[in-house]
Design an enzyme around this catalytic site. Structure first.
Site, PDB file in Angstrom:
ATOM      1  N   CYS A 181      -3.519   5.669  -3.907  1.00 52.18           N
ATOM      2  CA  CYS A 181      -2.541   4.537  -4.195  1.00 52.18           C
ATOM      3  C   CYS A 181      -1.204   4.723  -4.033  1.00 52.18           C
ATOM      4  CB  CYS A 181      -2.880   4.205  -5.495  1.00 52.18           C
ATOM      5  SG  CYS A 181      -2.378   2.638  -6.283  1.00 52.18           S
ATOM      6  N   HIS A 199      -9.669   1.359   4.705  1.00 58.39           N
ATOM      7  CA  HIS A 199      -8.941  -0.012   5.042  1.00 58.39           C
ATOM      8  C   HIS A 199      -9.410  -0.625   6.191  1.00 58.39           C
ATOM      9  CE1 HIS A 199      -5.814  -0.321   1.931  1.00 58.39           C
ATOM     10  NE2 HIS A 199      -5.926   0.884   2.012  1.00 58.39           N
ATOM     11  N   GLU A 219      -8.070  -5.497  -2.699  1.00 62.34           N
ATOM     12  CA  GLU A 219      -8.322  -4.193  -3.097  1.00 62.34           C
ATOM     13  C   GLU A 219      -9.531  -4.026  -3.311  1.00 62.34           C
ATOM     14  OE1 GLU A 219      -5.396  -1.441  -4.668  1.00 62.34           O
ATOM     15  OE2 GLU A 219      -3.832  -3.064  -4.593  1.00 62.34           O
ATOM     16  N   CYS A 273       0.002  -3.627  -2.389  1.00 59.57           N
ATOM     17  CA  CYS A 273      -0.926  -2.433  -2.072  1.00 59.57           C
ATOM     18  C   CYS A 273      -0.217  -1.646  -0.843  1.00 59.57           C
ATOM     19  CB  CYS A 273      -2.128  -2.904  -1.597  1.00 59.57           C
ATOM     20  SG  CYS A 273      -3.299  -1.776  -1.059  1.00 59.57           S
ATOM     21  N   GLY A 293      -2.523  -0.373   1.672  1.00 59.40           N
ATOM     22  CA  GLY A 293      -2.684  -1.453   2.600  1.00 59.40           C
ATOM     23  C   GLY A 293      -1.504  -1.535   3.571  1.00 59.40           C
TER      24      GLY A 293
END
Length: 269
Positions: A67, A144, A193, A202, A205
């Site tokens: 994260c 992702h 997410e 994010c 992301g």
């Protein structure tokens, strides 16, 4: 703490262990009506090979490997440059004025590293969902897919996000990124997410989308990524590590009784 409005409960168990952190306890703490409330819960623990370990739990109780926004928050909390362990591999944190720089490691593109259920070209996957098609798949500590569209804000991501997240093509589920060009080397990004839904920002992301834009020739490093919560700057060269710069902040400190969440009832079950 939060990074661009992507908010976290941070539990520091580096010097004193905590009781077992079960998925039910995570869900109870993350509940915004009956708990403390967060997008993700971050647990800091001792580690045998690095300064400490950062574990990340989505608000649905599932554990994930990385994260980026939480990493910047932890950098701010720690207050000094450090390399730490995560489920997605070691990352290096460097506090900066108002935030941090994070070396997120090297992205992976092989279908088995995403992972996908079967071999596919991850540069432009020959799949689609209700108008979203041909995404690039990337693993930056968690999986992702990145779609490039003319207007990212017009995509009904609250509807399409969970559909794509839970598609059988992704055995460990997936984070869904929808990006559009907002200017030279500038992306506008919205993210669904995995395990958390729509969030204001994010970090992984932003890293994935910037890397995808660079690989596709849509942008050159560094790339500014604008999310609903604010901007991140991502630097990456082919074959190298991803460097993310952005803000983080502490919202408040408090105390709670563990037993109030260890045996949740009602909405927590």
């Amino acid at each position: 703490m939060h990074g661009l409005g992507n908010d976290f409960i941070v539990l520091d168990a580096r010097t004193a262990p905590l009781p077992p952190l079960t998925p039910a306890v995570v869900r109870a703490l993350a509940d915004r009506r009956t708990g403390i409330g967060c997008d993700q819960l971050v647990l800091l623990e001792p580690d045998d090979t690095h300064a400490f370990r950062m574990r990340i739990f989505n608000r649905d109780g599932s554990e994930v490997g990385a994260c980026g926004n939480a990493a910047r928050a932890v950098a701010l909390l720690h207050g000094a440059p450090v390399t730490i362990a995560t489920g997605g591999g070691p990352i290096t944190l460097t506090p900066e004025a108002g935030g941090a720089a994070v070396d997120m490691g090297t992205p992976r593109f092989d279908w088995a590293a995403i992972p996908l259920a079967y071999p596919l070209d991850t540069f432009a996957m020959p799949v689609g969902w209700d108008g979203l098609a041909a995404p690039m798949a990337i693993n930056v500590g968690n999986p992702h897919v990145v779609f490039f569209v003319d207007d990212a804000a017009a995509v009904p991501l609250a509807t399409l996000g969970p559909m794509i997240e839970h598609d059988p093509l992704f055995p460990e589920r997936v984070n869904v990124n929808v990006a559009s060009l907002a200017g030279k080397d500038h992306l506008r990004l919205f993210v669904w997410e995995r395990g958390a839904g729509l969030t204001r920002a994010c970090g992984t992301g932003a890293c994935s989308s910037a890397v995808a834009a660079i690989r596709k020739g849509l942008a050159a490093s560094p790339v500014r990524v604008s999310l609903p919560g604010g901007d991140l700057v991502i630097t990456w060269q082919e074959g190298g590590s991803i460097l993310m710069h952005g803000p983080a902040a502490e919202s408040f400190r408090g105390q709670f009784r563990w037993q109030d969440y260890a045996a949740p009832t009602g909405a927590h079950t």
